[in-house]
Scaffold this motif. Structure first.
Motif, PDB file in Angstrom:
ATOM      1  N   VAL A  68       0.833  -1.194   0.000  1.00 25.07           N
ATOM      2  CA  VAL A  68       0.000   0.000   0.000  1.00 25.07           C
ATOM      3  C   VAL A  68       0.871   1.249   0.000  1.00 25.07           C
ATOM      4  O   VAL A  68       0.588   2.241  -0.652  1.00 25.07           O
ATOM      5  CB  VAL A  68      -0.946   0.004   1.217  1.00 25.07           C
ATOM      6  N   ALA A  69       1.985   1.201   0.740  1.00 31.53           N
ATOM      7  CA  ALA A  69       2.929   2.323   0.773  1.00 31.53           C
ATOM      8  C   ALA A  69       3.585   2.459  -0.588  1.00 31.53           C
ATOM      9  O   ALA A  69       3.691   1.493  -1.343  1.00 31.53           O
ATOM     10  CB  ALA A  69       3.980   2.085   1.846  1.00 31.53           C
ATOM     11  N   PRO A  70       4.055   3.662  -0.927  1.00 32.40           N
ATOM     12  CA  PRO A  70       4.628   3.889  -2.257  1.00 32.40           C
ATOM     13  C   PRO A  70       6.025   3.299  -2.422  1.00 32.40           C
ATOM     14  O   PRO A  70       6.930   3.949  -2.919  1.00 32.40           O
ATOM     15  CB  PRO A  70       4.660   5.420  -2.359  1.00 32.40           C
ATOM     16  N   ALA A  71       6.222   2.079  -1.973  1.00 28.29           N
ATOM     17  CA  ALA A  71       7.522   1.431  -2.141  1.00 28.29           C
ATOM     18  C   ALA A  71       7.629   0.789  -3.506  1.00 28.29           C
ATOM     19  O   ALA A  71       8.673   0.801  -4.135  1.00 28.29           O
ATOM     20  CB  ALA A  71       7.723   0.386  -1.040  1.00 28.29           C
ATOM     21  N   GLY A  72       6.523   0.227  -3.982  1.00 28.84           N
ATOM     22  CA  GLY A  72       6.558  -0.441  -5.273  1.00 28.84           C
ATOM     23  C   GLY A  72       7.020  -1.877  -5.135  1.00 28.84           C
ATOM     24  O   GLY A  72       7.848  -2.201  -4.280  1.00 28.84           O
ATOM     25  N   ARG A  73       6.480  -2.738  -5.963  1.00 28.01           N
ATOM     26  CA  ARG A  73       6.803  -4.157  -5.849  1.00 28.01           C
ATOM     27  C   ARG A  73       8.258  -4.450  -6.228  1.00 28.01           C
ATOM     28  O   ARG A  73       8.905  -5.274  -5.584  1.00 28.01           O
ATOM     29  CB  ARG A  73       5.856  -4.975  -6.735  1.00 28.01           C
ATOM     30  N   THR A  74       8.752  -3.779  -7.256  1.00 23.13           N
ATOM     31  CA  THR A  74      10.129  -4.028  -7.677  1.00 23.13           C
ATOM     32  C   THR A  74      11.109  -3.640  -6.588  1.00 23.13           C
ATOM     33  O   THR A  74      12.031  -4.396  -6.259  1.00 23.13           O
ATOM     34  CB  THR A  74      10.455  -3.252  -8.968  1.00 23.13           C
ATOM     35  N   ARG A  75      10.907  -2.480  -5.997  1.00 22.81           N
ATOM     36  CA  ARG A  75      11.820  -2.025  -4.950  1.00 22.81           C
ATOM     37  C   ARG A  75      11.709  -2.918  -3.722  1.00 22.81           C
ATOM     38  O   ARG A  75      12.728  -3.242  -3.090  1.00 22.81           O
ATOM     39  CB  ARG A  75      11.535  -0.574  -4.573  1.00 22.81           C
ATOM     40  N   LEU A  76      10.499  -3.343  -3.383  1.00 20.16           N
ATOM     41  CA  LEU A  76      10.327  -4.219  -2.227  1.00 20.16           C
ATOM     42  C   LEU A  76      11.032  -5.550  -2.457  1.00 20.16           C
ATOM     43  O   LEU A  76      11.689  -6.081  -1.555  1.00 20.16           O
ATOM     44  CB  LEU A  76       8.838  -4.453  -1.955  1.00 20.16           C
ATOM     45  N   LEU A  77      10.944  -6.081  -3.679  1.00 22.35           N
ATOM     46  CA  LEU A  77      11.617  -7.339  -3.980  1.00 22.35           C
ATOM     47  C   LEU A  77      13.136  -7.175  -3.918  1.00 22.35           C
ATOM     48  O   LEU A  77      13.849  -8.059  -3.428  1.00 22.35           O
ATOM     49  CB  LEU A  77      11.197  -7.839  -5.370  1.00 22.35           C
ATOM     50  N   LEU A  78      13.645  -6.039  -4.408  1.00 24.06           N
ATOM     51  CA  LEU A  78      15.081  -5.769  -4.330  1.00 24.06           C
ATOM     52  C   LEU A  78      15.547  -5.678  -2.878  1.00 24.06           C
ATOM     53  O   LEU A  78      16.633  -6.158  -2.537  1.00 24.06           O
ATOM     54  CB  LEU A  78      15.416  -4.472  -5.071  1.00 24.06           C
ATOM     55  N   VAL A  79      14.725  -5.072  -2.036  1.00 28.35           N
ATOM     56  CA  VAL A  79      15.061  -4.983  -0.614  1.00 28.35           C
ATOM     57  C   VAL A  79      15.102  -6.370   0.006  1.00 28.35           C
ATOM     58  O   VAL A  79      16.006  -6.687   0.798  1.00 28.35           O
ATOM     59  CB  VAL A  79      14.049  -4.081   0.116  1.00 28.35           C
ATOM     60  N   LYS A  80      14.133  -7.205  -0.334  1.00 31.67           N
ATOM     61  CA  LYS A  80      14.119  -8.575   0.178  1.00 31.67           C
ATOM     62  C   LYS A  80      15.383  -9.322  -0.255  1.00 31.67           C
ATOM     63  O   LYS A  80      16.016 -10.030   0.547  1.00 31.67           O
ATOM     64  CB  LYS A  80      12.877  -9.316  -0.326  1.00 31.67           C
ATOM     65  N   TYR A  81      15.757  -9.173  -1.520  1.00 31.97           N
ATOM     66  CA  TYR A  81      16.945  -9.868  -2.014  1.00 31.97           C
ATOM     67  C   TYR A  81      18.203  -9.327  -1.352  1.00 31.97           C
ATOM     68  O   TYR A  81      19.103 -10.095  -0.986  1.00 31.97           O
ATOM     69  CB  TYR A  81      17.056  -9.719  -3.529  1.00 31.97           C
ATOM     70  N   ALA A  82      18.266  -8.011  -1.185  1.00 29.35           N
ATOM     71  CA  ALA A  82      19.434  -7.410  -0.528  1.00 29.35           C
ATOM     72  C   ALA A  82      19.558  -7.917   0.901  1.00 29.35           C
ATOM     73  O   ALA A  82      20.664  -8.187   1.391  1.00 29.35           O
ATOM     74  CB  ALA A  82      19.327  -5.887  -0.545  1.00 29.35           C
ATOM     75  N   SER A  83      18.437  -8.080   1.580  1.00 28.83           N
ATOM     76  CA  SER A  83      18.459  -8.580   2.949  1.00 28.83           C
ATOM     77  C   SER A  83      18.978 -10.011   3.010  1.00 28.83           C
ATOM     78  O   SER A  83      19.782 -10.357   3.881  1.00 28.83           O
ATOM     79  CB  SER A  83      17.052  -8.507   3.550  1.00 28.83           C
ATOM     80  N   VAL A  84      18.532 -10.849   2.074  1.00 26.67           N
ATOM     81  CA  VAL A  84      19.010 -12.238   2.031  1.00 26.67           C
ATOM     82  C   VAL A  84      20.499 -12.269   1.691  1.00 26.67           C
ATOM     83  O   VAL A  84      21.266 -13.066   2.249  1.00 26.67           O
ATOM     84  CB  VAL A  84      18.195 -13.062   1.017  1.00 26.67           C
ATOM     85  N   ALA A  85      20.931 -11.394   0.773  1.00 27.39           N
ATOM     86  CA  ALA A  85      22.349 -11.335   0.419  1.00 27.39           C
ATOM     87  C   ALA A  85      23.192 -10.919   1.622  1.00 27.39           C
ATOM     88  O   ALA A  85      24.294 -11.456   1.842  1.00 27.39           O
ATOM     89  CB  ALA A  85      22.562 -10.355  -0.743  1.00 27.39           C
ATOM     90  N   VAL A  86      22.689  -9.974   2.410  1.00 31.03           N
ATOM     91  CA  VAL A  86      23.397  -9.571   3.631  1.00 31.03           C
ATOM     92  C   VAL A  86      23.482 -10.746   4.591  1.00 31.03           C
ATOM     93  O   VAL A  86      24.508 -10.953   5.248  1.00 31.03           O
ATOM     94  CB  VAL A  86      22.700  -8.368   4.289  1.00 31.03           C
ATOM     95  N   PHE A  87      22.421 -11.545   4.671  1.00 26.17           N
ATOM     96  CA  PHE A  87      22.468 -12.711   5.549  1.00 26.17           C
ATOM     97  C   PHE A  87      23.530 -13.703   5.077  1.00 26.17           C
ATOM     98  O   PHE A  87      24.189 -14.343   5.904  1.00 26.17           O
ATOM     99  CB  PHE A  87      21.108 -13.411   5.615  1.00 26.17           C
ATOM    100  N   CYS A  88      23.687 -13.861   3.760  1.00 34.69           N
ATOM    101  CA  CYS A  88      24.752 -14.734   3.237  1.00 34.69           C
ATOM    102  C   CYS A  88      26.111 -14.280   3.758  1.00 34.69           C
ATOM    103  O   CYS A  88      26.941 -15.099   4.187  1.00 34.69           O
ATOM    104  CB  CYS A  88      24.754 -14.729   1.711  1.00 34.69           C
ATOM    105  N   LEU A  89      26.327 -12.970   3.739  1.00 34.98           N
ATOM    106  CA  LEU A  89      27.593 -12.412   4.203  1.00 34.98           C
ATOM    107  C   LEU A  89      27.737 -12.555   5.716  1.00 34.98           C
ATOM    108  O   LEU A  89      28.797 -12.955   6.215  1.00 34.98           O
ATOM    109  CB  LEU A  89      27.686 -10.944   3.800  1.00 34.98           C
ATOM    110  N   VAL A  90      26.667 -12.261   6.444  1.00 34.23           N
ATOM    111  CA  VAL A  90      26.721 -12.336   7.907  1.00 34.23           C
ATOM    112  C   VAL A  90      26.892 -13.788   8.364  1.00 34.23           C
ATOM    113  O   VAL A  90      27.688 -14.084   9.263  1.00 34.23           O
ATOM    114  CB  VAL A  90      25.455 -11.726   8.533  1.00 34.23           C
ATOM    115  N   GLY A  91      26.150 -14.717   7.747  1.00 30.92           N
ATOM    116  CA  GLY A  91      26.274 -16.124   8.112  1.00 30.92           C
ATOM    117  C   GLY A  91      27.680 -16.638   7.897  1.00 30.92           C
ATOM    118  O   GLY A  91      28.249 -17.327   8.756  1.00 30.92           O
TER     119      GLY A  91
END
Length: 300
Positions: A131-154
């Motif tokens: 509903v917020a003006p984040a947009g689906r593409t940007r939200l998906l990129l954020v999700k992927y960036a978060s998982v990528a950060v977890f790869c690095l942190v793990g």
């Protein structure tokens, strides 16, 4: 910062600039996603398991050598690093990475990636984010960036735990590489950082696959179980000699190529093949995840 604040941006720029902002992750949105990911008990438990593996390996080696038993034979890839641990605790890092790569580390990534979108949908929060003006593409990129950060942190958790355990239980000093060349401890640490980076990048293909699976369902548990199941299946296929023709196309095939960073000179062939393969998986399944997520009917 609350999740609502992190996903609400005031668009005051001209339309082209606003459109670019809708496609790029903002620090607030990404920061909120990272806080949400790393404060979950499940994530902390996974990181705790990853931190415990090097401790168990180090104690086991210490006990075995204290009893005068053989530690291992040979040098090279995988568990063969264990033969060097008693001479230099830095090798506990490489041994621990080789021990966690087949299952523990990728399983943790599979769980986090599988839950990234499906978990939000199952909890009923996904539609509010959109509903917020984040947009689906940007939200998906954020999700992927978060998982990528977890790869690095793990990966970093395994490395730091192994380094601390190795320093406590074994001597540290000049590092004798696989090729027999001895380098200073400082260079050994730099190679360790390179190894950690290579391992983290090796997990991006699986991370993207898990994110794609996460866009297919509203059940976080189903997405996590499917991603872990795919991981186990591909790992089994990668060990069947009769299927050797397809092995180079499986995402875990070159995971242990990080050992080539411990040669002088470094062998780049399999390292570059690994990076190319992970990039291919990221492109294919990232595109599939985008196509699915941007056309998905969010009804929960």
């Amino acid at each position: 910062m609350s999740r609502a604040e992190a996903t609400t941006d005031t668009v005051s720029a001209p339309p082209p600039t606003a459109e670019r902002r809708r496609l790029l992750p903002t620090p607030g949105l990404l920061g909120s996603e990272l806080v949400l990911t790393f404060r979950r008990w499940r994530t902390l438990a996974l990181l705790g398991v990853l931190a415990g593996v090097p401790v168990l390996v180090g104690i086991a080696v210490r006990i075995e050598t204290g009893q005068g038993g053989p530690v291992g034979e040979g040098a090279g890839e995988g568990p063969a690093f264990i033969a060097q641990v008693t001479n230099n605790g830095l090798f506990l890092v490489f041994t621990s990475l080789a021990a966690t790569l087949p299952f523990f580390l990728p399983m943790a990534v599979a769980v986090v990636a599988g839950d990234a979108v499906a978990g939000e949908a199952g909890a009923g929060t996904l539609r509010y984010l959109l509903v917020a003006p984040a947009g689906r593409t940007r939200l998906l990129l954020v999700k992927y960036a978060s998982v990528a950060v977890f790869c690095l942190v793990g990966t970093g958790v395994v490395v730091l735990s192994a380094l601390a355990t190795g320093a406590l239980l074994f001597p540290l000093g000049d590092v004798t590489l696989i090729s027999g060349v001895t380098v200073p401890f400082s260079e050994g640490l730099l190679r360790t950082l390179a190894v950690a980076g290579a391992v983290a990048l090796s997990l991006l293909g699986l991370a993207t696959l898990g994110l794609f699976v996460s866009t297919l369902t509203n059940s976080g548990i189903a997405a996590m179980a499917t991603t872990v199941g795919l991981l186990i299946t591909v790992q089994i296929v990668n060990t069947i000699p009769q299927l050797h023709a397809i092995h180079p196309y499986l995402f875990p095939h070159y995971w242990l190529s990080f050992a080539d960073l411990l040669r002088a000179p470094v062998y780049w062939d399999e390292l570059l093949r690994n990076l190319g393969l992970q990039g291919l998986y990221a492109l294919v399944f990232g595109s599939a995840a985008w196509a699915r997520f941007t056309t998905r009917d969010i009804t929960v």
